[in-house]
Every structure is written in structure tokens, then in C-alpha cells.
Design a protein around this motif. Structure first.
Motif, PDB file in Angstrom:
ATOM      1  N   VAL A  57      64.508   4.854 -13.652  1.00  0.00           N
ATOM      2  CA  VAL A  57      63.675   5.878 -14.271  1.00  0.00           C
ATOM      3  C   VAL A  57      64.326   7.266 -14.193  1.00  0.00           C
ATOM      4  O   VAL A  57      64.260   8.062 -15.119  1.00  0.00           O
ATOM      5  CB  VAL A  57      62.291   5.869 -13.572  1.00  0.00           C
ATOM      6  CG1 VAL A  57      61.559   7.161 -13.754  1.00  0.00           C
ATOM      7  CG2 VAL A  57      61.458   4.710 -14.075  1.00  0.00           C
ATOM      8  N   LYS A  58      64.995   7.538 -13.079  1.00  0.00           N
ATOM      9  CA  LYS A  58      65.630   8.853 -12.904  1.00  0.00           C
ATOM     10  C   LYS A  58      67.011   8.945 -13.553  1.00  0.00           C
ATOM     11  O   LYS A  58      67.552  10.022 -13.731  1.00  0.00           O
ATOM     12  CB  LYS A  58      65.833   9.138 -11.397  1.00  0.00           C
ATOM     13  CG  LYS A  58      64.633   9.689 -10.688  1.00  0.00           C
ATOM     14  CD  LYS A  58      65.007  10.097  -9.265  1.00  0.00           C
ATOM     15  CE  LYS A  58      66.079  11.143  -9.159  1.00  0.00           C
ATOM     16  NZ  LYS A  58      65.692  12.467  -8.741  1.00  0.00           N
ATOM     17  N   GLY A  59      67.598   7.770 -13.836  1.00  0.00           N
ATOM     18  CA  GLY A  59      68.994   7.761 -14.272  1.00  0.00           C
ATOM     19  C   GLY A  59      69.864   8.206 -13.111  1.00  0.00           C
ATOM     20  O   GLY A  59      70.824   8.956 -13.262  1.00  0.00           O
ATOM     21  N   ARG A  60      69.499   7.723 -11.920  1.00  0.00           N
ATOM     22  CA  ARG A  60      70.197   8.172 -10.706  1.00  0.00           C
ATOM     23  C   ARG A  60      71.442   7.330 -10.452  1.00  0.00           C
ATOM     24  O   ARG A  60      71.397   6.102 -10.552  1.00  0.00           O
ATOM     25  CB  ARG A  60      69.235   8.034  -9.523  1.00  0.00           C
ATOM     26  CG  ARG A  60      69.788   8.538  -8.179  1.00  0.00           C
ATOM     27  CD  ARG A  60      68.675   8.438  -7.148  1.00  0.00           C
ATOM     28  NE  ARG A  60      69.056   8.780  -5.804  1.00  0.00           N
ATOM     29  CZ  ARG A  60      68.794   9.951  -5.219  1.00  0.00           C
ATOM     30  NH1 ARG A  60      68.199  10.908  -5.891  1.00  0.00           N
ATOM     31  NH2 ARG A  60      69.116  10.158  -3.966  1.00  0.00           N
ATOM     32  N   PRO A  61      72.572   7.978 -10.106  1.00  0.00           N
ATOM     33  CA  PRO A  61      73.781   7.214  -9.799  1.00  0.00           C
ATOM     34  C   PRO A  61      73.514   6.200  -8.685  1.00  0.00           C
ATOM     35  O   PRO A  61      72.777   6.493  -7.744  1.00  0.00           O
ATOM     36  CB  PRO A  61      74.766   8.281  -9.319  1.00  0.00           C
ATOM     37  CG  PRO A  61      74.251   9.564  -9.868  1.00  0.00           C
ATOM     38  CD  PRO A  61      72.766   9.418  -9.967  1.00  0.00           C
ATOM     39  N   PRO A 144      63.041  10.015  -3.910  1.00  0.00           N
ATOM     40  CA  PRO A 144      63.899  11.147  -4.257  1.00  0.00           C
ATOM     41  C   PRO A 144      63.038  12.208  -4.930  1.00  0.00           C
ATOM     42  O   PRO A 144      61.833  11.987  -5.140  1.00  0.00           O
ATOM     43  CB  PRO A 144      64.867  10.543  -5.268  1.00  0.00           C
ATOM     44  CG  PRO A 144      64.050   9.498  -5.969  1.00  0.00           C
ATOM     45  CD  PRO A 144      63.040   8.992  -4.967  1.00  0.00           C
ATOM     46  N   SER A 145      63.614  13.342  -5.268  1.00  0.00           N
ATOM     47  CA  SER A 145      62.865  14.329  -6.031  1.00  0.00           C
ATOM     48  C   SER A 145      62.481  13.716  -7.386  1.00  0.00           C
ATOM     49  O   SER A 145      63.249  12.936  -7.955  1.00  0.00           O
ATOM     50  CB  SER A 145      63.702  15.587  -6.223  1.00  0.00           C
ATOM     51  OG  SER A 145      65.010  15.247  -6.640  1.00  0.00           O
ATOM     52  N   ALA A 146      61.293  14.069  -7.889  1.00  0.00           N
ATOM     53  CA  ALA A 146      60.726  13.391  -9.063  1.00  0.00           C
ATOM     54  C   ALA A 146      61.172  14.021 -10.380  1.00  0.00           C
ATOM     55  O   ALA A 146      60.346  14.378 -11.227  1.00  0.00           O
ATOM     56  CB  ALA A 146      59.200  13.370  -8.950  1.00  0.00           C
ATOM     57  N   ASN A 147      62.487  14.166 -10.530  1.00  0.00           N
ATOM     58  CA  ASN A 147      63.050  14.720 -11.758  1.00  0.00           C
ATOM     59  C   ASN A 147      64.042  13.721 -12.337  1.00  0.00           C
ATOM     60  O   ASN A 147      64.508  12.831 -11.633  1.00  0.00           O
ATOM     61  CB  ASN A 147      63.786  16.032 -11.452  1.00  0.00           C
ATOM     62  CG  ASN A 147      64.766  15.850 -10.303  1.00  0.00           C
ATOM     63  OD1 ASN A 147      64.368  15.754  -9.144  1.00  0.00           O
ATOM     64  ND2 ASN A 147      66.040  15.765 -10.631  1.00  0.00           N
ATOM     65  N   ILE A 148      64.376  13.883 -13.612  1.00  0.00           N
ATOM     66  CA  ILE A 148      65.517  13.149 -14.168  1.00  0.00           C
ATOM     67  C   ILE A 148      66.748  13.654 -13.415  1.00  0.00           C
ATOM     68  O   ILE A 148      66.872  14.852 -13.150  1.00  0.00           O
ATOM     69  CB  ILE A 148      65.653  13.470 -15.678  1.00  0.00           C
ATOM     70  CG1 ILE A 148      64.435  12.975 -16.464  1.00  0.00           C
ATOM     71  CG2 ILE A 148      66.959  12.926 -16.245  1.00  0.00           C
ATOM     72  CD1 ILE A 148      64.339  11.497 -16.681  1.00  0.00           C
ATOM     73  N   PRO A 152      66.577  20.368 -12.560  1.00  0.00           N
ATOM     74  CA  PRO A 152      65.993  21.050 -11.400  1.00  0.00           C
ATOM     75  C   PRO A 152      64.855  20.231 -10.799  1.00  0.00           C
ATOM     76  O   PRO A 152      64.068  19.627 -11.530  1.00  0.00           O
ATOM     77  CB  PRO A 152      65.459  22.357 -11.994  1.00  0.00           C
ATOM     78  CG  PRO A 152      66.213  22.550 -13.271  1.00  0.00           C
ATOM     79  CD  PRO A 152      66.492  21.175 -13.798  1.00  0.00           C
ATOM     80  N   SER A 153      64.765  20.209  -9.475  1.00  0.00           N
ATOM     81  CA  SER A 153      63.693  19.461  -8.817  1.00  0.00           C
ATOM     82  C   SER A 153      62.330  20.024  -9.209  1.00  0.00           C
ATOM     83  O   SER A 153      62.191  21.224  -9.425  1.00  0.00           O
ATOM     84  CB  SER A 153      63.850  19.541  -7.298  1.00  0.00           C
ATOM     85  OG  SER A 153      65.003  18.862  -6.887  1.00  0.00           O
ATOM     86  N   PRO A 154      61.308  19.148  -9.289  1.00  0.00           N
ATOM     87  CA  PRO A 154      59.976  19.595  -9.717  1.00  0.00           C
ATOM     88  C   PRO A 154      59.194  20.244  -8.577  1.00  0.00           C
ATOM     89  O   PRO A 154      59.144  19.702  -7.471  1.00  0.00           O
ATOM     90  CB  PRO A 154      59.297  18.290 -10.143  1.00  0.00           C
ATOM     91  CG  PRO A 154      60.025  17.210  -9.441  1.00  0.00           C
ATOM     92  CD  PRO A 154      61.380  17.692  -9.058  1.00  0.00           C
TER      93      PRO A 154
HETATM   94 MG    MG Z   1      67.100  15.270  -5.911  1.00  0.00          MG
END
Ligand code: MG
Ligand code: TXA
Length: 324
Positions: A57-61, A144-148, A152-154
Motif C-alpha cells: 500500500v505504501k510502495g515501501r522498499p 510505519p508512517s501512514a504516507n505513500i 512527507p509523513s502525515p
Molecule cells: Mg516513514
């Protein structure tokens, strides 16, 4: 997917709503929730499939591990092999609060949470909604922080909705966060211990409790121990330029006369931390090309602010898969 937005009173969370959110976590779903630092995107930290969804969902590495959030100290015994004395002291002083501690992990912690590392990051957030959500879920919550990834973190529910509406099960709106930048991350598996990510709790505050830390700043660590540090982060679409003093802003306005420039001004560090990510997002919405921010002293809480600013000011070219 339909994302339910549920308003919860942060001073006195409505138990029925917390239970509903906790049930989603138990069933393997995703719930975004407030903490005192930034909003988190939570899943059952012991459920591989649920944690995998966070990355998607985040597109996190895939090599950037997650923090497990707990609500009671006793939860830690299942997750870590040993609790060093230094950890005990820091926990006593700073939990619940914006300090994440890296421990040697047990087998119970799925590899997907730690990206295969033998260590795990744990913190106990200082926010009633977060604590009750973890308690009712009955499991540590990976968040994790709830951003893509890279954005910037939400710092409020609206920011989370901008990035994740339609791709998570529930968003808890518990108002604006207190601090505005992410927790301090300290690695106690190294000797001397080292701060991997500066935050509200400063090196000095930590040294008062456990003695001298490794003095290297994270920007100089060649192979980042905190994998998240190597990516471009916290970045608005606008180019972020850090200036030493306000005189430089005039020059910039001349040099980029055809560009739309937003100048961010703050009274103090607390206010700056609280508003920086929100202001980045607002500048993007209003179509600014450049954001100019005056630097703060790289000391105490200022280290954390400058760390975020420098990361945000990395250009796409300089940061492609390289530390910046
Ligand atoms: Mg983060
Ligand atoms: O304030 C916060 O910490 C927020 C709220 C939601 O709790 N969470 C947060 O998570 O900032 P995230 O995923 O955006 O950042 C976690 C940081 C990353 O830099 C990651 O690389 C590092 O912690 N980290 C996690 N596990 C680690 C480990 N085992 N060893 C080293 N660094 C680790």
C-alpha cells in the motif's frame, strides 16, 4: 476498497470504536491511527500477510524494516532475546514516548517485519488511541508512517486520506499529532549505542541516562544501519531549499524570478516540527515550485528537524537509491 474514517476522541477514546478498529487488525486488515509523533499505518505485527499489505500500500522498499508498537512492557519479552540494562533505563525514563529501541529479535517476529535483520525496532507510543488500539488488538502493531513512501509523513487524518484513501480498511481521525516528526531511533545492539534517526528525544537526554553514545551523525554513516535512512524522504513535489539567513531568500527570489516560491517561517523548533510536513503538503497543493526554509541550529531537537529538512531537500537525481 472502501476506507472507513472514524473520529475518535483522543482524550477519552470511545471503547466501541477502538474495539472495531482492533478487530480489523486481528482479522489481518490495515488501520491508520494517530501517535504522538506522526500517524501510523498499522497491521498485526505477527501476521506476515497483513504486514505485507503495508509494504504494498505504501510502495515501501522491501529492505526498509518496520517498528513494532506495544502498549505494555510485558509484550516485549516475546519479541526480544534480551533486554540490556541500558534499554531498561531508557524504557523507564522515556516510554510511553517518542523513542524507538532496536533489540535482538526472537523467532516470533516475522522476517517481513525486520526485512531479514536479526534485530527488531520497538516503541510504545504516547497516545491514548494508539495504546488502546494495541491493547484491544492483543498483538504488537507494525506501523510505519501512514504516507505513500517518500512523501512527507502525515500529521493529521486528512494527510493520511490524501495518500491512502481506498487502499486501507480504516482511518482513525484522532486530530493533529503533538510532535510532528518521527521518533528517535536508537540502536542498543551496538557498543557504544548509536542514534540511527534523531527525533524529539535528543542525544543529550539519552546520554544523561546511559552515558556516551557513538558520536557519528547518521549522514556520515556509510552503510546505513537504519535502512530507511538511505532513501529520499519526507519530500514534497516542490524543491526544498535550506537557507542560512533571510538575506539569501531575496537572492533566491531574483534567481528564480519566474518560479512560485513559498517561504516557511517559524517561531521556534517545537512549532516548526509540528507544522513542517503539513506546510510541505500545503505548498504542493497550492502549486509552489520552491519551498524556502531557514535552517535551525543543528543541536538538540534541531538535529531532528535539520535531518528531515536535508532529506527533503535531496533532489531526485542525487538520491536515486543512494544515501542522502
Ligand atoms: Mg516513514
Ligand atoms: O514516530 C515513529 O517512529 C512513526 C510512528 C508511526 O510510530 N513510525 C515511523 O516508522 O516513523 P517508519 O517505518 O516510517 O520508520 C522506521 C525507521 C526506519 O528508518 C527504519 O529503517 C528503522 O526505523 N528501523 C526499523 N527497524 C529497524 C532495525 N531492525 N534496525 C535498524 N533500523 C530499523
Amino acid at each position: 476498497m472502501k476506507t472507513r474514517i472514524v473520529k475518535i476522541n483522543f482524550k477519552n477514546p470511545e471503547i466501541s470504536k477502538i474495539k472495531e478498529a482492533a478487530n480489523i487488525i486481528k482479522m489481518g486488515g490495515l488501520v491508520a491511527f494517530p501517535t504522538e509523533t506522526v500517524y501510523g499505518l498499522g497491521a498485526n505485527g505477527l501476521d506476515r500477510k497483513a504486514v505485507k499489505k503495508i509494504f504494498l500500500v505504501k510502495g515501501r522498499p522491501q529492505d526498509n524494516p518496520l517498528i513494532l508498537h506495544i502498549s505494555e512492557i510485558k509484550q516485549i519479552y516475546f519479541l526480544v532475546n534480551e533486554i540490556p540494562n541500558n534499554a531498561k533505563k531508557l524504557i523507564k525514563r522515556f516510554w510511553p514516548g517518542p523513542l524507538t529501541i532496536i533489540f535482538k529479535k526472537t523467532k516470533i517476529v516475522p522476517d517481513i517485519v525486520t526485512c531479514g535483520l536479526d534485530t527488531v525496532a520497538i516503541r510504545m507510543p504516547d497516545n491514548k488511541i494508539a495504546l488502546e488500539l494495541i491493547e484491544f488488538a492483543g498483538v504488537p502493531i507494525a506501523a510505519p508512517s501512514a504516507n505513500i513512501s517518500g512523501r512527507p509523513s502525515p500529521t493529521n487524518a486528512k494527510h493520511v486520506a490524501e495518500d491512502l484513501m481506498g487502499s486501507i480498511d480504516m482511518l482513525i481521525d484522532g486530530g493533529s499529532v503533538n510532535i510532528g516528526i518521527e521518533s528517535t531511533v536508537i540502536d542498543l545492539t551496538q557498543n557504544p549505542p548509536v542514534i540511527l534517526r534523531p527525533g524529539k528525544i535528543t542525544q543529550k537526554q539519552i546520554e544523561k541516562i546511559i552515558g556516551k553514545l557513538q558520536d557519528k551523525k547518521e549522514e556520515f554513516i556509510e552503510t546505513p544501519k537504519s535502512p530507511g535512512m538511505k532513501y529520499r524522504h519526507y519530500s514534497p513535489d516542490a524543491k526544498v531549499i535550506i537557507v542560512k539567513d533571510v538575506k539569501e531568500i531575496k537572492k533566491l527570489r531574483k534567481r528564480y524570478s519566474e518560479k512560485k516560491i513559498k517561504q516557511l517561517n517559524y517561531i521556534d523548533k517545537i512549532e516548526m516540527a509540528k507544522n513542517l510536513f503539513k506546510d510541505f503538503r500545503e505548498a504542493d497543493k497550492k502549486g509552489y515550485d520552491i519551498i524556502v526554509v531557514k535552517e535551525v541550529e543543528d543541536k538538540g531537537f534541531g538535529c531532528a528537524i535539520m535531518n528531515r529538512l536535508r532529506k527533503a531537500s535531496c533532489t531526485k537525481e542525487t538520491s536515486k537509491n543512494r544515501p542522502c
